[in-house]
Design an enzyme around this catalytic site. Structure first.
Site, PDB file in Angstrom:
ATOM      1  CB  THR A  39      -4.300   0.160  13.500  1.00 35.01           C
ATOM      2  OG1 THR A  39      -5.224  -0.481  12.639  1.00 35.01           O
ATOM      3  CG2 THR A  39      -3.890  -0.809  14.579  1.00 35.01           C
ATOM      4  CE1 TYR A  53      -7.655  -1.616  14.599  1.00 41.20           C
ATOM      5  CE2 TYR A  53      -7.080  -3.921  14.844  1.00 41.20           C
ATOM      6  CZ  TYR A  53      -6.957  -2.730  14.183  1.00 41.20           C
ATOM      7  OH  TYR A  53      -6.159  -2.644  13.082  1.00 41.20           O
ATOM      8  CB  THR A 119      -1.044   0.458   8.009  1.00 41.91           C
ATOM      9  OG1 THR A 119      -2.009  -0.570   8.255  1.00 41.91           O
ATOM     10  CG2 THR A 119      -0.338   0.829   9.290  1.00 41.91           C
ATOM     11  CG  ASP A 120      -5.825  -1.128   5.619  1.00 45.30           C
ATOM     12  OD1 ASP A 120      -4.816  -1.764   5.988  1.00 45.30           O
ATOM     13  OD2 ASP A 120      -6.983  -1.474   5.900  1.00 45.30           O
ATOM     14  CE  LYS A 192      -1.089  -3.206   6.044  1.00 43.26           C
ATOM     15  NZ  LYS A 192      -2.345  -2.834   6.692  1.00 43.26           N
ATOM     16  CD  GLU A 312       2.133  -6.711 -27.484  1.00 42.15           C
ATOM     17  OE1 GLU A 312       1.942  -6.960 -28.689  1.00 42.15           O
ATOM     18  OE2 GLU A 312       2.784  -7.442 -26.717  1.00 42.15           O
TER      19      GLU A 312
END
Ligand code: SIN
Length: 355
Positions: A39, A53, A119-120, A192, A312
């Site tokens: 972006t 976009y 940013t993802d 994020k 466990e």
């Protein structure tokens, strides 16, 4: 006579300016910007659009021309590594990035590197580089939540700050850094946290490392886990990474995805379990089949905070490893790199304690 005197004075002044100019360029650090898209390089049809976009539409030259102030802090040059929406990030691009960064630092004349990124998956690329770049010099990832064409775009100030961080001696030895919104985070801890807002990058619970205060990067703490020049992992010459999948645990879970992963030939599975990496009884049976076939299984957690610790007895019996406090997506990266070195479970568990 008078004319010649003034001409001589002018020539001397010009030489002084030239010399001072050259020496000030030389005294600035050299920062290379590696652009990958996102972006921060996004372009929308209208200035009010913040969705819909095209991420990665603008090249590094356009981004740099928009922020000429970076030149006050460093001699900056740019390279386009790729132009993608970071949801489409691949192991191949990670290998290209890590190898390019190691090459640039080996040259000796590069003092810091900035990576512009969507940013993802920014936190994943940051952690991968934290483990595969072998230098104490600053590597800083930066992105933006609003496209470059938006009113009040966050990219330009974020980029300027990233260059300031990469150019600062304060940033040396801190591992790979993520700098957005005047905050500096460690690659291992940052994530994020919000799908939309600009203040999305946080290091929950452990906290960020420092601020960019009026242009000056200031650090208040460091990450204690091994990274960069202290990392045992190397990707030099590698063209691929071991196949590791994340499987997300939920109520009513079954064997489907684990069985499919085994069939697909994965080398490792990160189980993003409930609570303290707890495994649904149906998935547990399938994961036990996986470890019996030599697939490495690491329990992680979908909770988002805290550490996955031994629980466990059956997990121990089935040789499931504990993912410590890494998010499932970062545990995947550490397991991929661990598997480039060893299949020894004790060694891999040690790595999860150290990185
Ligand atoms: C991307 O990750 O490339 C798109 C989203 C963003 O950069 O914020």
């Amino acid at each position: 006579m008078k004319g010649r005197f003034f001409a001589t004075i002018l020539a001397v002044v010009a030489v002084l300016f030239a010399v001072t100019g050259i020496s000030s360029a030389q005294s600035k650090p050299n920062v290379v910007i590696l652009a990958t898209g996102g972006t921060i390089a996004g372009s929308a049809d209208s200035a009010s659009a913040t969705t819909g976009y095209k991420a990665g539409a603008l090249g590094i030259d356009v981004l740099l021309n928009a922020v000429p102030q970076v030149k006050e802090y460093a001699n900056v040059s740019g390279e386009q590594i790729c132009s993608i929406d970071s949801k489409d990030m691949t192991d191949e691009i990670w290998l290209k990035l890590a190898n390019r960064i190691n090459e640039l630092f080996a040259r000796g004349d590069v003092d810091g590197i900035v990576i512009t990124h969507g940013t993802d998956t920014l936190e994943e690329t940051a952690y991968f580089l934290n483990l595969t770049v072998h230098s104490d010099k600053p590597v800083v990832l930066v992105g933006a939540m609003r496209p470059a064409t938006a009113i009040s775009a966050d990219g330009p100030m974020n980029l300027l700050n990233a260059v300031r961080v990469a150019a600062s001696p304060n940033s040396v030895g801190k591992g790979v850094l993520v700098a957005l919104n005047d905050e500096i985070n460690a690659a291992r801890e940052v994530t994020k946290t919000n799908t939309i807002t600009v203040s999305t990058f946080k290091s929950p619970e452990l906290g960020f490392l420092g601020y960019v205060n009026e242009g000056t990067p200031e650090f208040y703490r460091t990450s204690t886990r091994r990274h960069t020049s202290d990392s045992e992992f190397s990707v030099t010459g590698r063209t691929s990474l071991p196949y590791v999948k994340v499987i997300y645990g939920t109520a009513n879970d079954d064997e489907l995805f684990v069985d499919a992963a085994i069939k697909a030939g994965v080398k490792g599975i990160i189980y993003a379990g409930t609570g303290n990496g707890s495994v649904h009884m149906n998935a547990e049976k399938a994961l036990a089949k996986a470890t019996a076939k030599g697939i490495v299984v690491v329990r992680s957690s979908r909770v988002g905070n805290g550490t996955v610790i031994p629980a466990e007895q059956s997990y121990i019996n089935y040789h499931f490893l504990d993912g410590d406090s890494l998010s499932p997506q970062k545990a995947r990266i550490l397991l991929q790199l661990a598997l480039t070195k060893t299949n020894d479970l004790a060694q891999i568990q040690r790595m999860f304690k150290q990185y």
